[in-house]
Each structure stands twice: as C-alpha cells, then as structure tokens.
Design a protein around this motif. Structure first.
Motif, PDB file in Angstrom:
ATOM      1  N   THR A  76       0.712  -1.331   0.111  1.00 61.76           N
ATOM      2  CA  THR A  76       0.206  -0.018   0.156  1.00 61.76           C
ATOM      3  C   THR A  76       0.809   1.289   0.100  1.00 61.76           C
ATOM      4  OG1 THR A  76      -1.710  -1.078   1.108  1.00 61.76           O
ATOM      5  CG2 THR A  76      -1.929   1.275   1.200  1.00 61.76           C
ATOM      6  N   SER A  77       1.995   1.343   0.549  1.00 61.49           N
ATOM      7  CA  SER A  77       2.955   2.303   0.449  1.00 61.49           C
ATOM      8  C   SER A  77       3.650   2.798  -0.747  1.00 61.49           C
ATOM      9  CB  SER A  77       4.003   1.977   1.699  1.00 61.49           C
ATOM     10  OG  SER A  77       5.064   1.130   1.221  1.00 61.49           O
ATOM     11  N   ILE A  78       3.376   1.874  -1.854  1.00 61.17           N
ATOM     12  CA  ILE A  78       4.128   2.084  -3.102  1.00 61.17           C
ATOM     13  C   ILE A  78       3.078   2.195  -4.326  1.00 61.17           C
ATOM     14  CG2 ILE A  78       6.329   1.655  -2.499  1.00 61.17           C
ATOM     15  CD1 ILE A  78       6.288  -1.256  -3.774  1.00 61.17           C
ATOM     16  N   VAL A  79       2.200   1.002  -4.231  1.00 68.53           N
ATOM     17  CA  VAL A  79       1.585   0.818  -5.443  1.00 68.53           C
ATOM     18  C   VAL A  79       0.348   2.082  -5.755  1.00 68.53           C
ATOM     19  CG1 VAL A  79      -0.306  -0.337  -6.598  1.00 68.53           C
ATOM     20  CG2 VAL A  79       1.378  -1.496  -5.191  1.00 68.53           C
ATOM     21  N   PRO A  80      -0.266   2.604  -4.835  1.00 67.45           N
ATOM     22  CA  PRO A  80      -1.063   3.688  -5.012  1.00 67.45           C
ATOM     23  C   PRO A  80      -0.465   5.073  -5.802  1.00 67.45           C
ATOM     24  CG  PRO A  80      -1.776   2.836  -3.026  1.00 67.45           C
ATOM     25  CD  PRO A  80      -0.539   2.211  -3.551  1.00 67.45           C
ATOM     26  N   SER A  81       0.782   5.202  -5.108  1.00 67.46           N
ATOM     27  CA  SER A  81       1.652   6.328  -5.804  1.00 67.46           C
ATOM     28  C   SER A  81       2.118   5.964  -7.062  1.00 67.46           C
ATOM     29  CB  SER A  81       2.943   6.765  -4.589  1.00 67.46           C
ATOM     30  OG  SER A  81       3.647   5.385  -4.705  1.00 67.46           O
ATOM     31  N   MET A  82       2.244   4.762  -7.202  1.00 67.90           N
ATOM     32  CA  MET A  82       2.850   4.579  -8.943  1.00 67.90           C
ATOM     33  C   MET A  82       1.781   4.606  -9.818  1.00 67.90           C
ATOM     34  SD  MET A  82       5.131   0.851  -8.131  1.00 67.90           S
ATOM     35  CE  MET A  82       5.742   1.001  -9.899  1.00 67.90           C
ATOM     36  N   ILE A  83       0.330   4.344  -9.091  1.00 66.79           N
ATOM     37  CA  ILE A  83      -0.858   4.793 -10.121  1.00 66.79           C
ATOM     38  C   ILE A  83      -0.991   5.981 -10.351  1.00 66.79           C
ATOM     39  CG2 ILE A  83      -3.324   4.564 -10.246  1.00 66.79           C
ATOM     40  CD1 ILE A  83      -3.095   2.087  -8.507  1.00 66.79           C
TER      41      ILE A  83
END
Length: 321
Positions: A76-83
């Motif tokens: 959760t700490s990286i995927v939403p920001s990658m989106i």
C-alpha cells in the motif's frame, strides 16, 4: 529555511522519474495494480478470519497475522503512488509526503524479514519441542517478540529518515526510482552525506544478514531433529510444514541479495531492470504469502469452510422447479 547559521534549502517536493524511459511502463503498473488488489483482498480476508475466530488466537496465527499486516502496508505504501505517477501522469510528490512514504515503506520492508524469522521460530518450537510447545511459545511471549521487532525497526528507520529534512537540495529534484526512495533522494542532496550513507549501508546489511542467519540456524536445528526421527512418515510430515515458509523466504531474500550484491560490487546493468526487479519483489511476497502459505494451512482452510457453510445454511441457494 534557517537552522542557526546554516541555511537549509528544502524543496516543495520531488519528481518521480524512474521507469519513465521504460516502454509500456503504464501496462506494467496496471499489472502491479492487479497484484495489489488481489494481495489486499487475500490479506484482509486472512486477518479478518484470524481476528474473529477465537480458536486461531494462538502464537502461530499471531505470527501469520503479523506478516499479513506487514505485507499490506508494504504494497500500500508504493502501489497507489505508482498509479498516480504512471497512470494519472502526476509524478510530483510533496516533500513531507515523500518523507512519510519513505519511512513507511522502509519500516515495514525491514519488518518483513523479521516477520519471516518469527514464523521460523514458531516452526522451530513446534518441531524441536513438541511436548513443551504450549508452555514455551505462549501468546504473551509471541506478543513480546513481535512488539520488540516492531519497536526495533520503527526506531532505527526513523533515525535514518529524519536526517533527510536536515539536508539541502540545491540542484535536480528528479528521483530516479518508482517512489520516494531513500538512496535516490539522498543522491540529490548537497554537501557531505557520508554519515547517512554509512548508516543506511549498515542498516541494509543488518536487516538482510541477521534475519537470514537466524532463519538458517533455526532450520539447521529443525533438520537435526527431523533426521533423528525414526519414522519416515514423521520426517516427511515435519518437513512438509516448512516447505511453504522456505519458498516465501526464498522469494523475499533472493532478489534483494542479488540486487544488493550488484549494487555493492558496482556491476553495471540497465537501471530499469533494477527498478522492475525491486518493485516486483516488493509485491510478489505479499501476493504469494496468503495464497501459498497461509490459506493452505489446515486450520485456516477449516475456518474458511466453516464460514462458507454457515453462510450457505443461512442463505441457501435457490433452485428452480
């Protein structure tokens, strides 16, 4: 921003540019998003089952739930920001949010190997001390072990990350990673950063080697006990309970060790390959863990079967006449 007589240049934020030159980066991020959605669903379901079923409130499943929580936060700490960066096409990250993301990711990434250690410890007690398992591995002791590792990682990573706001950033603000990564951000700072690099390197070695050594020693003890068993069926049964855990350990450590060795010895490779390897390894273990390890556990399967049976008995399927 002034700090005594020293002027610290704090930027408004950073621009995430890693993977930007990679073809079809948006498709790759969509693939990671699919993995992320499945990971969240499986881990939340697993945590819910363990939380609500009193029969699963034992040390083994406390360790399983702990790993599920750690896995959830990591992805959760990286995927939403990658989106946001690669799908929405907004690659700017405010400075404070960057620090929060960096701290969250590395705190829980460092907790992952120790969580795997805790599961190895549980297998060690179950196989090496089967008659004393309940007296040695109590809920209180497991809570203490988990809490100690959490406190250890929270404090050490905090000490590393809080040095970032004390640095000045007077040139490029482009972070060559897929999120606000510690090393790529540190490279952008001005001045002497020797102490930060040394501490970060020491933490990396600590968080990789110590858990690996503990897991290795644990399994050496397990193998010694297993090979002393006279019954082949007992040997197979004992080893079978460890296979899934060893696969998870391999999936987590092998990519990290390879990438660390490549970086440490200065082996040149395509930066995009390294970023893809790191981002994928950050998602694979949280994705595989609940499916391969946790949901294959007999007690978890029994609880799932029980829940589904109760649901179907309350809401029976309608049949047409």
């Amino acid at each position: 921003m002034q700090n005594g007589n020293i002027s610290i240049i704090t930027p408004a934020g950073f621009y995430i540019v890693g993977l930007s030159s990679m073809p079809y980066s948006d498709i790759y991020v969509i693939f990671l998003t699919v993995l992320y959605v499945i990971t969240v669903m499986c881990n939340v379901f697993l945590i819910t089952i363990i939380f609500y079923d009193q029969r699963l409130h034992v040390p083994k499943f406390m360790a399983v739930a702990n790993l599920a929580v750690v896995d959830l936060v990591i992805c959760t700490s990286i995927v939403p920001s990658m989106i946001k960066t690669y799908i929405v096409r907004d690659n700017f990250v405010p400075f404070k949010l960057c620090i929060v993301q960096m701290y969250t990711y590395y705190t829980f990434l460092s907790l992952e190997p120790f969580s795997l250690c805790i599961l190895a410890y549980d297998r060690f007690i179950a196989i090496c001390f089967p008659l004393r398992q309940e007296s040695i591995n109590t809920n209180t002791r497991m809570t203490s072990i988990i809490s100690a590792f959490w406190l250890f990682c929270i404090v050490l990573v905090l000490y590393a990350v809080i040095s970032i706001p004390t640095l000045s950033f007077c040139d490029s603000l482009e972070v060559h990673s897929y999120f606000c990564d510690y090393a790529p951000v540190l490279i952008l700072a001005c001045g002497d950063m020797t102490s930060q690099w040394n501490f970060a390197t020491a933490l990396t070695v600590l968080f990789v080697t110590v858990p690996l050594i503990l897991i290795f020693l644990t399994y050496m003890c397990i193998l010694a006990v297993v090979f002393r068993m006279k019954n082949n069926q007992s040997r197979f049964k004992a080893l079978a309970t460890c296979i899934e855990h060893l696969i998870i350990v391999a999936l987590f450590f092998i990519p990290i060790v390879i990438i660390f060795c490549f970086t440490f010895f200065g082996i040149i490779w395509n930066p995009s390959v390294g970023l893809v390897s790191l981002s994928l390894s950050s998602l694979i273990t949280p994705f595989v863990n609940p499916i391969l390890y946790s949901l294959k556990t007999k007690e978890i399967r029994n609880r799932i079967h029980s829940v589904l049976t109760q649901r179907l008995s309350v809401h029976p399927l309608k049949t047409s006449h």
